[in-house]
Write an enzyme that holds these catalytic residues in place. Structure first.
Site, PDB file in Angstrom:
ATOM      1  N   CYS A   1     -41.832  50.725 -34.339  1.00  0.00           N
ATOM      2  CA  CYS A   1     -41.045  50.400 -35.971  1.00  0.00           C
ATOM      3  C   CYS A   1     -42.218  49.827 -36.607  1.00  0.00           C
ATOM      4  CB  CYS A   1     -39.855  49.693 -35.815  1.00  0.00           C
ATOM      5  SG  CYS A   1     -39.217  49.579 -37.444  1.00  0.00           S
TER       6      CYS A   1
ATOM      7  N   CYS B   1     -39.849  42.290 -40.331  1.00  0.00           N
ATOM      8  CA  CYS B   1     -38.281  42.231 -40.309  1.00  0.00           C
ATOM      9  C   CYS B   1     -37.769  41.517 -39.185  1.00  0.00           C
ATOM     10  CB  CYS B   1     -37.947  43.624 -39.863  1.00  0.00           C
ATOM     11  SG  CYS B   1     -36.201  43.949 -39.408  1.00  0.00           S
TER      12      CYS B   1
ATOM     13  N   CYS C   1     -35.646  42.908 -34.788  1.00  0.00           N
ATOM     14  CA  CYS C   1     -36.288  43.108 -33.551  1.00  0.00           C
ATOM     15  C   CYS C   1     -37.120  42.059 -33.048  1.00  0.00           C
ATOM     16  CB  CYS C   1     -36.852  44.199 -33.079  1.00  0.00           C
ATOM     17  SG  CYS C   1     -35.972  45.780 -33.688  1.00  0.00           S
TER      18      CYS C   1
ATOM     19  N   GLN D   1     -18.286  48.481 -30.740  1.00  0.00           N
ATOM     20  CA  GLN D   1     -19.628  48.397 -30.142  1.00  0.00           C
ATOM     21  C   GLN D   1     -20.788  49.233 -30.662  1.00  0.00           C
ATOM     22  OE1 GLN D   1     -19.563  45.773 -28.084  1.00  0.00           O
ATOM     23  NE2 GLN D   1     -17.700  45.644 -27.107  1.00  0.00           N
TER      24      GLN D   1
ATOM     25  N   GLU E   1      -5.730  41.002 -31.008  1.00  0.00           N
ATOM     26  CA  GLU E   1      -6.748  41.145 -32.015  1.00  0.00           C
ATOM     27  C   GLU E   1      -6.280  40.498 -33.433  1.00  0.00           C
ATOM     28  OE1 GLU E   1      -9.960  42.473 -32.237  1.00  0.00           O
ATOM     29  OE2 GLU E   1      -9.686  42.011 -34.443  1.00  0.00           O
TER      30      GLU E   1
ATOM     31  N   ASP F   1     -13.082  39.593 -24.163  1.00  0.00           N
ATOM     32  CA  ASP F   1     -14.206  40.307 -24.952  1.00  0.00           C
ATOM     33  C   ASP F   1     -14.474  39.358 -26.283  1.00  0.00           C
ATOM     34  OD1 ASP F   1     -16.419  41.597 -25.630  1.00  0.00           O
ATOM     35  OD2 ASP F   1     -15.492  43.379 -25.782  1.00  0.00           O
TER      36      ASP F   1
ATOM     37  N   CYS G   1     -21.119  38.955 -25.196  1.00  0.00           N
ATOM     38  CA  CYS G   1     -22.293  38.958 -25.979  1.00  0.00           C
ATOM     39  C   CYS G   1     -23.078  37.932 -26.110  1.00  0.00           C
ATOM     40  CB  CYS G   1     -21.952  39.521 -27.428  1.00  0.00           C
ATOM     41  SG  CYS G   1     -20.915  38.877 -28.525  1.00  0.00           S
TER      42      CYS G   1
HETATM   43  C1  LIG Z   1     -16.753  41.339 -29.351  1.00  0.00           C
HETATM   44  S1  LIG Z   1     -15.415  42.146 -30.200  1.00  0.00           S
HETATM   45  C2  LIG Z   1     -14.814  43.175 -28.823  1.00  0.00           C
HETATM   46  C3  LIG Z   1     -13.891  44.061 -29.320  1.00  0.00           C
HETATM   47  C4  LIG Z   1     -13.303  45.123 -28.208  1.00  0.00           C
HETATM   48  N1  LIG Z   1     -12.991  44.380 -27.219  1.00  0.00           N
HETATM   49  C5  LIG Z   1     -14.329  46.202 -28.241  1.00  0.00           C
HETATM   50  O1  LIG Z   1     -14.830  46.458 -26.930  1.00  0.00           O
HETATM   51  O2  LIG Z   1     -14.584  46.993 -29.111  1.00  0.00           O
HETATM   52  C6  LIG Z   1     -14.477  40.805 -30.305  1.00  0.00           C
HETATM   53  C7  LIG Z   1     -13.106  41.307 -31.356  1.00  0.00           C
HETATM   54  O3  LIG Z   1     -12.401  39.980 -31.369  1.00  0.00           O
HETATM   55  C8  LIG Z   1     -11.893  39.862 -32.656  1.00  0.00           C
HETATM   56  N2  LIG Z   1     -11.547  38.419 -32.742  1.00  0.00           N
HETATM   57  C9  LIG Z   1     -12.354  37.251 -33.233  1.00  0.00           C
HETATM   58  N3  LIG Z   1     -11.713  36.217 -33.338  1.00  0.00           N
HETATM   59  C10 LIG Z   1     -10.393  36.555 -32.355  1.00  0.00           C
HETATM   60  C11 LIG Z   1      -9.280  35.722 -32.313  1.00  0.00           C
HETATM   61  N4  LIG Z   1      -9.475  34.396 -32.568  1.00  0.00           N
HETATM   62  N5  LIG Z   1      -8.148  36.196 -31.797  1.00  0.00           N
HETATM   63  C12 LIG Z   1      -8.308  37.685 -31.575  1.00  0.00           C
HETATM   64  N6  LIG Z   1      -9.169  38.369 -31.893  1.00  0.00           N
HETATM   65  C13 LIG Z   1     -10.258  37.945 -32.277  1.00  0.00           C
HETATM   66  C14 LIG Z   1     -12.753  40.365 -33.513  1.00  0.00           C
HETATM   67  O4  LIG Z   1     -12.006  40.824 -34.710  1.00  0.00           O
HETATM   68  C15 LIG Z   1     -13.326  41.670 -32.710  1.00  0.00           C
HETATM   69  O5  LIG Z   1     -12.522  42.810 -32.661  1.00  0.00           O
END
Ligand SMILES: C[S@@+](CC[C@H](N)C(=O)[O-])C[C@H]1O[C@@H](n2cnc3c(N)ncnc32)[C@H](O)[C@@H]1O
Length: 450
Positions: A71, A77, A80, A278, A328, A377, A404
């Site tokens: 890039c 920027c 990256c 994702q 969620e 997650d 992550c």
């Molecule tokens: C890293 S993402 C993972 C989403 C899903 N597992 C995927 O693979 O697409 C984290 C998710 O947790 C939600 N989130 C963040 N804080 C939260 C909480 N305290 N309770 C429930 N959900 C939450 C966010 O809105 C987001 O959708």
């Protein structure tokens, strides 16, 4: 002792996240955009006691692992930080980062598997989120410069595909032609704060984030989008908050499709603009498939997917043999999840809109004594003590943790370590060219219950 503006010769001895670290005149010096083993002339830009930061002026001895970044904005920027490192070495770096965090933070000397590469190393991002700055008639849409809030125009960002170039050019032209005023975060004036977009399976959702009411005619932009993208949806989000949060609470649909529709891993889904998804489709599918393979649900009675987003993974794991719960917090994602449950006729699946900290303990209490399987997650900040306590109470024989941020994964693995051993750690390169890494970990209960 080093001082600001000193120019010194520096040798990169190791990494601290994506920056290199070395010692000059008894100071620990951090320098970005170098590779361990390289020597460079650097200018010091910050000193505090015996710690200093510097920028590269000239590389005196380049590593054989250095490559030409894909890039033209690299270095300026802030998007990256590893694009100068050969791709195989980026994978080595990421495996090392996960192992170092587990060792340093959790005191866990576990075997970390080699990082799984991304099928695409550029053009992989399905999401854009770009600040809009500059002035009326000379709008800049791009990424923030490294360590600053100045915008570098990046309509040819290497991480997003050609759709992003087309969109950003069309949007910049529209802004300039319509006399739109970009946002100025110094005094919170101006109108257009951000352009966000998601492009999945040939369908595009575009959101203009407006600092209050949106006063400009959108029709020219709608016409251009219709010409360039056969399936698109346009939205305006309203955000007057005086902070860095990108989206406000209210989003209005302007025209076109309201959601993206698709089928991944045999699960039909709908995706609205504010729901989490994702960013790398290829790696997402690899991670979800591995979760299904790892999780032994042969005796499961209750499955809980915590932080479930729109719930593709929940649907991949749901079964007629057990009850499944998806928790969620984002209402738009839960709406997508409810659509998805209907589309896939997932009868024993309950979508819960709420905070995992509150909802997981309730589900555990209501099902105490049953055999749980749990997937977490979380966002970067990871879990907390209440969630960990609820997990211990549920006592599943396995917890799948998709992370992550390997630093918070390490902290949480340490909190669970009396009861759970980390038995599998697999990094995935969800974010090539950057120093971020996705990690799939399996925590296995130390004492197997009958
Ligand atoms: C890293 S993402 C993972 C989403 C899903 N597992 C995927 O693979 O697409 C984290 C998710 O947790 C939600 N989130 C963040 N804080 C939260 C909480 N305290 N309770 C429930 N959900 C939450 C966010 O809105 C987001 O959708």
């Amino acid at each position: 002792m080093l001082r600001v503006n000193d120019v010194v010769t520096y040798r990169a001895e190791g990494y601290a996240n994506s920056e290199t670290v070395g010692t000059v005149e008894d100071c620990t010096l951090f320098v970005p955009l170098l590779i361990v083993g390289e020597t460079a002339r650097v200018r010091v830009n910050y000193v505090k006691k015996n710690v200093a930061y510097a920028d590269v002026l000239e590389i005196l001895h380049a590593s054989p692992l250095r490559v030409s970044p894909p890039c033209s904005h690299f270095g300026k920027c802030g998007g990256c930080s590893l694009a100068h490192l050969a791709y195989d070495e980026q994978l080595v770096f990421k495996r090392g980062k996960v192992a170092a965090n587990l060792k340093k933070i959790a005191k866990l000397d576990v075997d970390v598997l080699p990082c799984v590469p991304s099928p695409l190393t550029v053009g992989y991002r399905n999401k854009l989120s770009l600040p809009v700055r500059g002035r009326r008639g000379a709008v800049r849409v791009g990424m923030f410069e490294r360590n600053s809030h100045r915008v570098v125009e990046t309509n040819d960002c290497a991480l997003a595909g050609s759709w992003a170039r087309t969109l950003v050019s069309a949007f910049t032209e529209y802004c300039n032609a319509s006399g739109a005023e970009p946002y100025d975060e110094r005094d919170f004036s101006g109108v257009i704060r951000h352009l966000t977009a998601r492009y999945v399976d040939g369908q595009l959702l575009v959101t203009i984030v407006s600092n209050g009411e949106y006063p400009y005619d959108l029709q020219p932009f709608e016409r251009e989008l219709a010409r360039l993208f056969p399936r698109f949806g346009l939205f305006v989000n309203f955000n007057t908050a005086k902070n860095n949060v990108i989206l406000g609470k209210k989003t209005e649909h302007v025209c076109g499709i309201e959601y993206i529709e698709g089928e991944h891993l045999g699960v039909k889904f709908r995706l609205r603009p504010n729901s989490f998804f994702q960013v790398n489709d290829g790696v997402k599918d690899l991670v979800y498939s591995k979760v299904k393979e790892l999780l032994d649900t042969s005796r499961t009675e209750v499955l809980v997917d915590c932080f479930s987003g729109i719930g593709i993974l929940t649907n991949v794991l749901a079964s007629q043999r057990y009850d499944a719960y998806a928790i969620e917090i984002e209402p738009s994602a839960v709406r997508d999840a409810e659509d998805m449950a209907r589309l896939n006729a997932a009868k024993r699946l309950t979508n819960v809109c709420g905070d995992v900290t509150v909802e997981l303990p309730k589900i555990v209490a209501a099902n105490l004594g049953k055999r749980f399987s749990v997937v977490v997650d979380p966002p970067r900040k990871g879990l907390n003590e209440d969630i960990v306590a609820a997990l211990k109470r549920a006592s599943p024989h396995q917890i799948v943790y998709v992370s992550c941020d390997s630093a918070t994964l390490a902290r949480d693995a340490a909190m669970l370590s009396d009861d759970y051993a980390l038995t599998y750690v697999q990094p995935y390169d969800m974010f090539p060219q950057t120093d971020s890494v996705e990690t799939l970990a399996l925590l296995t209960r130390r004492i197997m219950l009958a």
